[in-house]
Write an enzyme that holds these catalytic residues in place. Structure first.
Site, PDB file in Angstrom:
ATOM      1  N   ASP A   1       5.408  41.280  43.257  1.00 31.78           N
ATOM      2  CA  ASP A   1       6.589  41.748  42.517  1.00 31.78           C
ATOM      3  C   ASP A   1       6.185  42.087  41.075  1.00 31.78           C
ATOM      4  O   ASP A   1       6.909  41.811  40.130  1.00 31.78           O
ATOM      5  CB  ASP A   1       7.727  40.729  42.542  1.00 31.78           C
ATOM      6  CG  ASP A   1       9.077  41.358  42.214  1.00 31.78           C
ATOM      7  OD1 ASP A   1       9.119  42.567  41.875  1.00 31.78           O
ATOM      8  OD2 ASP A   1      10.098  40.648  42.282  1.00 31.78           O
TER       9      ASP A   1
ATOM     10  N   HIS B   1      15.801  42.915  49.469  1.00 27.60           N
ATOM     11  CA  HIS B   1      15.935  42.023  48.318  1.00 27.60           C
ATOM     12  C   HIS B   1      17.222  41.255  48.574  1.00 27.60           C
ATOM     13  O   HIS B   1      18.309  41.805  48.412  1.00 27.60           O
ATOM     14  CB  HIS B   1      16.015  42.879  47.044  1.00 27.60           C
ATOM     15  CG  HIS B   1      16.356  42.126  45.800  1.00 27.60           C
ATOM     16  ND1 HIS B   1      15.623  42.260  44.643  1.00 27.60           N
ATOM     17  CD2 HIS B   1      17.348  41.263  45.497  1.00 27.60           C
ATOM     18  CE1 HIS B   1      16.158  41.504  43.695  1.00 27.60           C
ATOM     19  NE2 HIS B   1      17.208  40.893  44.191  1.00 27.60           N
TER      20      HIS B   1
ATOM     21  N   HIS C   1       4.619  44.731  47.181  1.00 27.80           N
ATOM     22  CA  HIS C   1       5.729  44.736  46.224  1.00 27.80           C
ATOM     23  C   HIS C   1       5.257  45.004  44.791  1.00 27.80           C
ATOM     24  O   HIS C   1       5.104  44.088  43.997  1.00 27.80           O
ATOM     25  CB  HIS C   1       6.424  43.368  46.309  1.00 27.80           C
ATOM     26  CG  HIS C   1       7.832  43.388  45.851  1.00 27.80           C
ATOM     27  ND1 HIS C   1       8.863  42.819  46.570  1.00 27.80           N
ATOM     28  CD2 HIS C   1       8.408  43.916  44.742  1.00 27.80           C
ATOM     29  CE1 HIS C   1       9.998  42.991  45.917  1.00 27.80           C
ATOM     30  NE2 HIS C   1       9.741  43.639  44.796  1.00 27.80           N
TER      31      HIS C   1
ATOM     32  N   HIS D   1       5.985  47.321  41.283  1.00 28.69           N
ATOM     33  CA  HIS D   1       6.827  48.264  40.532  1.00 28.69           C
ATOM     34  C   HIS D   1       5.903  49.062  39.615  1.00 28.69           C
ATOM     35  O   HIS D   1       5.268  48.499  38.729  1.00 28.69           O
ATOM     36  CB  HIS D   1       7.867  47.513  39.707  1.00 28.69           C
ATOM     37  CG  HIS D   1       8.869  46.786  40.553  1.00 28.69           C
ATOM     38  ND1 HIS D   1       9.992  47.398  41.068  1.00 28.69           N
ATOM     39  CD2 HIS D   1       8.896  45.511  41.006  1.00 28.69           C
ATOM     40  CE1 HIS D   1      10.680  46.521  41.792  1.00 28.69           C
ATOM     41  NE2 HIS D   1      10.036  45.368  41.769  1.00 28.69           N
TER      42      HIS D   1
END
Ligand code: DOR
Length: 428
Positions: free
Chosen positions: A303, A177, A59, A61
């Site tokens: 994340d 999610h 995960h 970004h």
């Protein structure tokens, strides 16, 4: 003579913990030999260190394309390498979204020169808008193994059912999610005693748990497999535990922040603590930790969500959610969970279990043994350091652990036999 030797580290992999420190010789991208007194053209000192398979983040970004001022594939992958990662799954909420062959191909191509393997996830729905399925077959042909609308959940039950049916046929993982937008729209933190006191709109734990329950039900209905992203509530952990006991094909991840921080962090209205799903209560943190310890939760994910200083300086309710995570994950796991979870099990959560979920178990999370790909992390489990947000390979600084003293630090990372980090410094 092998190209490189890692000298004097204790091997820890899925087979357990090696007895005495040893050397690991590497040649042509693979482990050539493991044993005492090995020589090589180049030597990396690893005394006092553990050598383990490199980590896999489910995960990350990376913000490219579209928000390169916050992160690029190059800088995000470099931060990952500094964190001991040899593979990361790039989330699809880029601009434009990774929902078509053109954007996924661009990400994969940019990833080719990065400091670790960059795996592309792709959106389940076009533009992550939840209305129409993306061309999942075409994207699978490009190498995508995980589909998610991360940043938002697929709200439409029938569409999610259809996505699961396609995923079964394609042999890919659907990741969710979990957040019911009817309960979370307009909120900026967890709903509870703290949000009431601060006067900030909160989303209840049930916003997550309703979708966790629905997706478990759909996995049962379709015979599909669902991976639940960033579980944050005690109720979610319990739902996954019960589903696994019934044999439903569900896996789950928890982020480092959801086992280390609570909604009380928000008391100073500092947007560095704004994240989706939001930081929850002590009881939720305890349940996530129990879930990690008893195998209910399969993986620690970061994340990693970089945001520019300008964006994160907006008022709490207007700032974007997200925090950095790639460079602190190992140390947080060792510092916060090291007493309750055995080192082999902790490394399973960071390496070989996420490798299997990402579908890269043929090359990541492998045994530290001759013939295996040399995707390795060498870390000092007793190094004590203080988190400095400026000491980062990321383009962003939204690190919620500034000033925290942690134990455990990555010394070297090798990807395909090539050092990407030496003595904590990124080399590419
Ligand atoms: O906090 C978050 N930030 N949660 C998400 O789901 C998305 C992410 C982002 O992209 O910034």
């Amino acid at each position: 003579m092998p190209e490189l030797v890692i000298k004097g580290a204790t091997v820890v992999d899925a087979a357990g913990r090696g007895g005495t420190p040893t050397d690991v010789a590497i040649d042509a991208g693979h482990i050539a030999e493991v044993g005492p007194n090995l020589d090589g053209d180049r030597v990396l000192d690893a005394s006092g260190c553990i050598v383990s398979p490199g980590f896999v983040d489910l995960h990350s970004h990376l913000r490219q394309p579209g928000k390169e001022e916050a992160e690029t594939i190059e800088t995000g992958a470099r931060a990952a390498a500094r964190g001991g990662y040899t593979a990361i799954v790039a989330m699809p909420n880029t601009t434009p979204a990774m929902d078509c062959a053109a954007v996924v191909t661009e990400v994969l191509e940019l990833g080719r020169s990065a400091a670790c393997e960059v795996l592309a996830s792709a959106a389940i729905t076009v533009d992550r808008a939840g209305e129409q399925l993306s061309p999942m077959g075409e994207l699978t042909d490009l190498g995508v193994r995980m589909f998610t609308d991360d940043g938002t959940g697929v709200q439409d039950d029938a569409l999610m059912r259809r996505a699961m049916e396609y995923a079964v046929g394609l042999g890919v993982t659907l990741a969710q999610h979990c957040e019911v937008s009817a309960l979370s729209a307009g909120t900026c933190m967890h709903e509870g005693e703290v949000s009431a006191r601060l006067g900030l709109p909160g989303q209840p734990a049930e916003a997550e748990e309703l979708m966790v329950a629905r997706d478990i039900a759909l996995a049962r209905l379709t015979g599909g497999r669902i991976h639940l992203q960033h579980l944050s509530t005690a109720g979610s952990v319990e739902l996954v535990r019960a589903a696994k006991a019934r044999g439903v094909a569900v896996t789950a991840e928890a982020t480092t922040h959801h086992f280390t921080l609570t909604d009380r962090c928000v008391e100073g209205y500092d947007p560095v603590y704004k994240v989706h799903p939001p930081l929850r209560t002590d009881a939720d943190v305890a349940a996530v930790r129990t879930g990690l310890a008893d195998g209910t939760i399969d993986a620690i994910a970061t994340d990693h969500a970089p945001h520019t200083i300008e964006d994160k300086e907006r008022p709490f309710d207007a700032a974007p959610p997200g925090m950095l995570g790639l460079e602190t994950a190992l140390a947080l796991a060792l510092t916060e969970l090291g007493e309750s979870i055995d080192l082999v099990d902790l490394l399973a959560l960071l390496s070989w279990r996420p490798a299997a979920i990402a579908g890269v178990e043929d090359r990541h999370g492998r045994p530290v043994a001759p013939g295996e790909p040399a995707n390795l992390c060498v870390f000092d489990p007793s190094a004590i350091w203080t988190v400095d947000p400026d000491d980062t390979a990321s383009r962003s600084r939204n690190n919620p652990y500034a000033g925290r003293t942690l134990t455990g630090k990555v010394r070297h990372t090798l990807w395909s036999g090539i050092p990407t980090v030496i003595d904590g410094v990124a080399t590419r």
